[in-house]
Design a protein around this motif. Structure first.
Motif, PDB file in Angstrom:
ATOM      1  N   ALA A   1       0.835  -1.195   0.000  1.00 18.13           N
ATOM      2  CA  ALA A   1       0.000   0.000   0.000  1.00 18.13           C
ATOM      3  C   ALA A   1       0.880   1.260   0.000  1.00 18.13           C
ATOM      4  N   ILE A   2       1.994   1.221   0.734  1.00 18.89           N
ATOM      5  CA  ILE A   2       2.894   2.385   0.774  1.00 18.89           C
ATOM      6  C   ILE A   2       3.528   2.595  -0.601  1.00 18.89           C
ATOM      7  N   PHE A   3       3.976   1.503  -1.245  1.00 17.34           N
ATOM      8  CA  PHE A   3       4.549   1.631  -2.585  1.00 17.34           C
ATOM      9  C   PHE A   3       3.527   2.241  -3.554  1.00 17.34           C
ATOM     10  N   ALA A   4       2.278   1.828  -3.436  1.00 16.17           N
ATOM     11  CA  ALA A   4       1.232   2.362  -4.310  1.00 16.17           C
ATOM     12  C   ALA A   4       1.061   3.861  -4.091  1.00 16.17           C
ATOM     13  N   GLN A   5       1.079   4.313  -2.846  1.00 15.91           N
ATOM     14  CA  GLN A   5       0.959   5.746  -2.555  1.00 15.91           C
ATOM     15  C   GLN A   5       2.149   6.508  -3.157  1.00 15.91           C
ATOM     16  N   LEU A  93       4.567   5.465  10.065  1.00 15.17           N
ATOM     17  CA  LEU A  93       3.533   6.038   9.217  1.00 15.17           C
ATOM     18  C   LEU A  93       2.137   5.812   9.780  1.00 15.17           C
ATOM     19  N   ALA A  94       2.050   5.411  11.045  1.00 15.01           N
ATOM     20  CA  ALA A  94       0.762   5.232  11.699  1.00 15.01           C
ATOM     21  C   ALA A  94       0.425   6.432  12.580  1.00 15.01           C
ATOM     22  N   SER A  95       1.382   7.317  12.778  1.00  8.60           N
ATOM     23  CA  SER A  95       1.171   8.504  13.598  1.00  8.60           C
ATOM     24  C   SER A  95       0.045   9.346  13.002  1.00  8.60           C
ATOM     25  N   LEU A  96      -0.770   9.946  13.848  1.00  9.75           N
ATOM     26  CA  LEU A  96      -1.872  10.772  13.354  1.00  9.75           C
ATOM     27  C   LEU A  96      -1.364  11.972  12.575  1.00  9.75           C
ATOM     28  N   ASP A  97      -0.128  12.412  12.854  1.00 14.00           N
ATOM     29  CA  ASP A  97       0.437  13.539  12.117  1.00 14.00           C
ATOM     30  C   ASP A  97       0.708  13.185  10.657  1.00 14.00           C
ATOM     31  N   GLN A  98       0.957  11.923  10.371  1.00 15.93           N
ATOM     32  CA  GLN A  98       1.364  11.535   9.022  1.00 15.93           C
ATOM     33  C   GLN A  98       0.907  10.126   8.693  1.00 15.93           C
ATOM     34  N   SER A 102      -3.779   8.796   4.838  1.00 12.38           N
ATOM     35  CA  SER A 102      -4.409  10.117   4.792  1.00 12.38           C
ATOM     36  C   SER A 102      -4.111  10.869   3.491  1.00 12.38           C
ATOM     37  N   ASP A 103      -5.001  11.779   3.146  1.00 15.37           N
ATOM     38  CA  ASP A 103      -4.754  12.659   2.002  1.00 15.37           C
ATOM     39  C   ASP A 103      -3.516  13.511   2.256  1.00 15.37           C
ATOM     40  N   SER A 104      -3.315  13.907   3.505  1.00 17.00           N
ATOM     41  CA  SER A 104      -2.163  14.729   3.858  1.00 17.00           C
ATOM     42  C   SER A 104      -0.855  14.011   3.531  1.00 17.00           C
ATOM     43  N   PHE A 105      -0.774  12.719   3.803  1.00 15.67           N
ATOM     44  CA  PHE A 105       0.419  11.938   3.484  1.00 15.67           C
ATOM     45  C   PHE A 105       0.676  11.955   1.981  1.00 15.67           C
ATOM     46  N   PHE A 106      -0.375  11.703   1.205  1.00 12.61           N
ATOM     47  CA  PHE A 106      -0.250  11.685  -0.250  1.00 12.61           C
ATOM     48  C   PHE A 106       0.221  13.043  -0.769  1.00 12.61           C
ATOM     49  N   LEU A 107      -0.401  14.123  -0.295  1.00 15.15           N
ATOM     50  CA  LEU A 107      -0.030  15.461  -0.754  1.00 15.15           C
ATOM     51  C   LEU A 107       1.372  15.841  -0.309  1.00 15.15           C
ATOM     52  N   THR A 108       1.795  15.355   0.853  1.00 18.88           N
ATOM     53  CA  THR A 108       3.180  15.578   1.290  1.00 18.88           C
ATOM     54  C   THR A 108       4.147  14.875   0.344  1.00 18.88           C
ATOM     55  N   ALA A 135      -3.770  24.483  -0.852  1.00 19.01           N
ATOM     56  CA  ALA A 135      -5.201  24.397  -1.142  1.00 19.01           C
ATOM     57  C   ALA A 135      -5.483  23.336  -2.197  1.00 19.01           C
ATOM     58  N   THR A 136      -4.655  22.305  -2.270  1.00 22.52           N
ATOM     59  CA  THR A 136      -4.849  21.227  -3.230  1.00 22.52           C
ATOM     60  C   THR A 136      -5.464  20.035  -2.512  1.00 22.52           C
ATOM     61  N   THR A 137      -5.988  19.106  -3.272  1.00 28.43           N
ATOM     62  CA  THR A 137      -6.615  17.905  -2.716  1.00 28.43           C
ATOM     63  C   THR A 137      -6.053  16.683  -3.421  1.00 28.43           C
ATOM     64  N   LYS A 138      -6.353  15.504  -2.891  1.00 28.34           N
ATOM     65  CA  LYS A 138      -5.884  14.286  -3.539  1.00 28.34           C
ATOM     66  C   LYS A 138      -6.507  14.153  -4.937  1.00 28.34           C
ATOM     67  N   ALA A 139      -7.731  14.605  -5.100  1.00 25.10           N
ATOM     68  CA  ALA A 139      -8.387  14.545  -6.410  1.00 25.10           C
ATOM     69  C   ALA A 139      -7.778  15.542  -7.393  1.00 25.10           C
TER      70      ALA A 139
END
Length: 180
Positions: A1-5, A93-98, A102-108, A135-139
């Motif tokens: 799943a991480i490789f896919a992200q 990568l299970a921390s709530l910060d990252q 999450s979409d935040s992880f992907f955008l990071t 102001a961007t999103t995963k979409a």
């Protein structure tokens, strides 16, 4: 799943039609195995300053004399070529910060791949803005500013000729605005 992200975040930059940059997954290696070709190494390592969720460390040529405008031998590109980049993520990568889901992880990841390709922070609420002003999103992970920046660094054939120009002076009152 991480490789896919990671692969999806890299492919965001591949989908900019006006840029010729194309990233491909090169597989996995053991940490510390030297690589000789240009590329981006994604590593999981907690040796980062506190509060940093991810960082990218580029490698440049040792001799940058071609950038010195006072040197008569200096000729070449107006940019510094990147040899390799190290995109560093925390190992938890299970921390709530990252959290990796999450979409935040992907955008990071998209943001850090931008740094690995040579882009700097922007002030336009685009992917290359900071996490707090983005102001961007995963979409819709890229803004026009991101697409323009990557296209200027790695233009597709014909892109430069299709661009106009903009000139002028940015002022606040009668004073010029620094770095505007």
């Amino acid at each position: 799943a991480i490789f896919a992200q990671i692969q999806q975040a890299a492919s965001v930059w591949n989908n900019v039609a006006t840029s010729q940059v194309r990233l491909k997954f090169g597989g996995t290696t053991r940490n510390g195995v030297p690589q000789a070709t240009p590329g981006i190494d994604v590593v999981f390592d907690d040796e980062m300053p506190p509060g940093i969720l991810a960082q990218t460390i580029p490698s440049f040529p040792a001799d940058l004399s071609f950038l010195n405008p006072d040197d008569p031998k200096a000729s070449g590109p107006n940019f510094v070529p990147l040899l390799r980049a190290r995109l560093q993520l925390r190992s938890d990568l299970a921390s709530l910060d990252q959290a990796s889901f999450s979409d935040s992880f992907f955008l990071t990841l998209v943001h850090e791949f931008g740094h690995a390709l040579g882009l700097q922070h922007s002030m336009t609420s685009a992917t290359m803005s900071t996490d707090y002003t983005r102001a961007t999103t995963k979409a819709h992970p890229l803004a026009d500013d991101d697409r323009a920046a990557i296209s200027l660094l790695y233009p597709a054939p014909g892109y430069a000729g299709s661009m106009g120009s903009l000139s002028g002076r940015v002022t606040l009152g009668t004073d010029g605005v620094h770095l505007a």
